[in-house]
Design a protein around this motif. Structure first.
Motif, PDB file in Angstrom:
ATOM      1  N   LEU A 173       3.317  20.899  26.436  1.00  0.00           N
ATOM      2  CA  LEU A 173       4.526  20.128  26.152  1.00  0.00           C
ATOM      3  C   LEU A 173       4.633  19.843  24.657  1.00  0.00           C
ATOM      4  N   PRO A 174       5.783  20.131  24.028  1.00  0.00           N
ATOM      5  CA  PRO A 174       5.943  19.750  22.629  1.00  0.00           C
ATOM      6  C   PRO A 174       6.364  18.296  22.443  1.00  0.00           C
ATOM      7  N   PHE A 175       7.075  17.742  23.429  1.00  0.00           N
ATOM      8  CA  PHE A 175       7.557  16.364  23.363  1.00  0.00           C
ATOM      9  C   PHE A 175       7.509  15.758  24.767  1.00  0.00           C
ATOM     10  N   THR A 176       7.748  14.451  24.843  1.00  0.00           N
ATOM     11  CA  THR A 176       7.727  13.742  26.124  1.00  0.00           C
ATOM     12  C   THR A 176       8.833  14.255  27.049  1.00  0.00           C
ATOM     13  N   ARG A 177       8.481  14.433  28.309  1.00  0.00           N
ATOM     14  CA  ARG A 177       9.404  14.972  29.306  1.00  0.00           C
ATOM     15  C   ARG A 177      10.603  14.047  29.555  1.00  0.00           C
ATOM     16  N   PRO A 178      11.705  14.606  30.047  1.00  0.00           N
ATOM     17  CA  PRO A 178      12.911  13.811  30.298  1.00  0.00           C
ATOM     18  C   PRO A 178      12.901  13.128  31.664  1.00  0.00           C
ATOM     19  N   HIS A 179      13.659  12.048  31.752  1.00  0.00           N
ATOM     20  CA  HIS A 179      13.954  11.389  33.030  1.00  0.00           C
ATOM     21  C   HIS A 179      15.133  12.096  33.704  1.00  0.00           C
ATOM     22  N   LEU A 180      15.348  11.774  34.977  1.00  0.00           N
ATOM     23  CA  LEU A 180      16.585  12.213  35.622  1.00  0.00           C
ATOM     24  C   LEU A 180      17.766  11.330  35.201  1.00  0.00           C
TER      25      LEU A 180
END
Length: 442
Positions: A173-180
């Motif tokens: 992962l390059p950055f924090t994952r998204p929320h829905l």
């Protein structure tokens, strides 16, 4: 596709009336919710969208939301998502709008991560929750909004999270994952009668919000999907969550309020939160507070929970360096069928955003009442472990009965004061003093 016909509008009005009944009239105790009567109706199909599961509809959603924002119709406007599979990247909502998913409608997130914009970290976290720097924008997003209603006829918002889970597992992962769904600094929000499925990260995340109702939702993700919390109210006030089913790979509901020095500086607590009639399953906690609680969490009422196959039934968690407070929490009427721990209240849970936190800034945990809990197939009754220089106080257990196929592991306690009455297996000595019981009833 044209906007809804008069007969379709009549049907949709009936659907909204059904939602209103379920929110307001079906039960004596329910979330207060005033449903808006929208002045205009717009279909995403009329703005170039195609529900064929292949066409990318990000621009179509953006066009119809922009039209709603420009139109300023009296009472706002409704964005209608017809039956079909509407593939899209992230898009923003606007104030005074309803996002309505018809029966059979699926808003499906693209798995092409290049279509996900980066946004700034939340100030109460100081960085992305998983990695330094920014974070991916949620699939459905809003900031500084008022009067937003997300509902439908149990249509689905599908995050297609597997590509993100694989990156997390491979540490690519390059950055924090998204929320829905993430709404920031917004007021008067209702989320109801929608299915949330396979979020890349946390599912529903109201942060810095007030007057939020989440009712009659279903939240689903595989048991091994990482960090797919169901509903996480964060530094938010006057929140009501009820009548929902949640089965995910992490905590089902977790109340938060910022992370270490960033949450302390931002200083916005989560308060005035009611949670009731929640059913679900997951490998972590059914109901949790924390571990990010640096802005404080207070005045929380949780009741009528039914959980099965859990890691922990009720988990209140913080850590040295968190600061903040957790106080005036009442959890009652809980049924557990299968859990490693019935209850955990712990002061050594969760990591830190960086090395700038002060380990001597200790949280305060005070007045936590757990009552009327019945559990079977429980392996360990519970652990209540405070912090040596910040004893967890007024921890009160009443009518808590936890059973297992064999003998249930005993309670383990440290740096805690309070009381216990009618608890099985027998509570730890720290909670059985006469003074402890008097403090619980005062």
């Amino acid at each position: 596709m044209a906007p809804p016909t008069p007969s379709a509008r009549a049907s949709l009005c009936l659907s909204l009336a059904t939602v209103l009944f379920s929110l307001g009239a079906a039960r004596e105790e329910t979330c207060p919710a005033a449903l808006p009567q929208r002045g205009a109706w717009m279909s995403v199909a009329s703005y170039g969208g195609a529900g064929d599961g292949r066409t990318l509809n990000t621009a179509a959603f953006a066009r119809v939301v922009a039209r709603i924002e420009r139109r300023s119709a009296r009472g706002g406007a409704l964005l209608y998502v017809p039956p079909g599979v509407w593939l899209t990247g992230p898009f923003n909502l606007t104030s005074h709008m309803t996002l309505f998913l018809a029966r059979g409608a699926v808003i499906r997130a693209t798995q092409d991560t290049s279509n996900w914009p980066l946004i700034d970290p939340l100030p109460s976290y100081g960085r992305g929750r998983e990695l330094p720097g920014g974070r991916y924008m949620s699939l459905i997003h809003g900031n500084g909004l008022q009067d937003v209603f997300i509902t439908g006829e149990n249509g689905t918002i599908d995050g297609q999270g597997s590509v993100w889970w694989d990156m997390w597992k491979k540490r690519s992962l390059p950055f924090t994952r998204p929320h829905l769904l993430e709404l920031i600094s917004s007021t008067d929000v209702i989320v109801s009668n929608v299915v949330f499925q396979d979020s890349p990260f946390w599912n529903i995340h109201p942060v810095y919000c007030s007057n939020v109702v989440i009712s009659n939702v279903t939240v689903l993700a595989p048991r091994d999907s990482p960090n797919t919390d169901g509903i996480d109210p964060d530094s938010s006030s006057n929140v009501c969550i009820e009548d929902s089913y949640i089965s995910t790979g992490d905590d089902l509901i977790s109340i938060k309020s910022g992370w270490d020095e960033y949450g302390i500086a931002f200083g916005r607590p989560s308060s005035g939160i009611t949670i009731r009639r929640i059913t679900g399953s997951g490998p972590f906690a059914g109901f949790a507070v924390g571990s990010e609680t640096s802005g404080g969490v207070e005045n929380v009422l949780v009741e009528h929970l039914t959980f099965f196959g859990m890691g922990v039934g009720i988990h209140i968690k913080t850590n040295s360096g968190r600061g903040g407070f957790i106080r005036n929490i009442t959890v009652s009427e809980v049924t557990l069928n299968g859990a490693r721990y019935g209850l955990r209240v712990a002061g050594d849970v969760g990591g830190h955003p960086d090395t700038s936190y002060n380990p001597n800034v200790l949280p305060v945990v005070d007045r936590v009442t757990i009552k009327n809990v019945w559990g079977q197939n429980i392996r360990q009754a519970g652990l209540i472990r405070g912090i040596r220089n910040s004893v967890f106080s007024h921890i009160c257990l009443s009518n808590v009965k936890l059973y297992g196929d064999a003998s249930v592991g005993p309670w383990k306690c440290r740096a805690v004061s309070g009381g216990a009455l009618d608890v099985q297996p027998l509570p730890c000595e720290e909670l059985t003093s006469t003074s402890g019981m008097s403090s619980c009833t005062s």
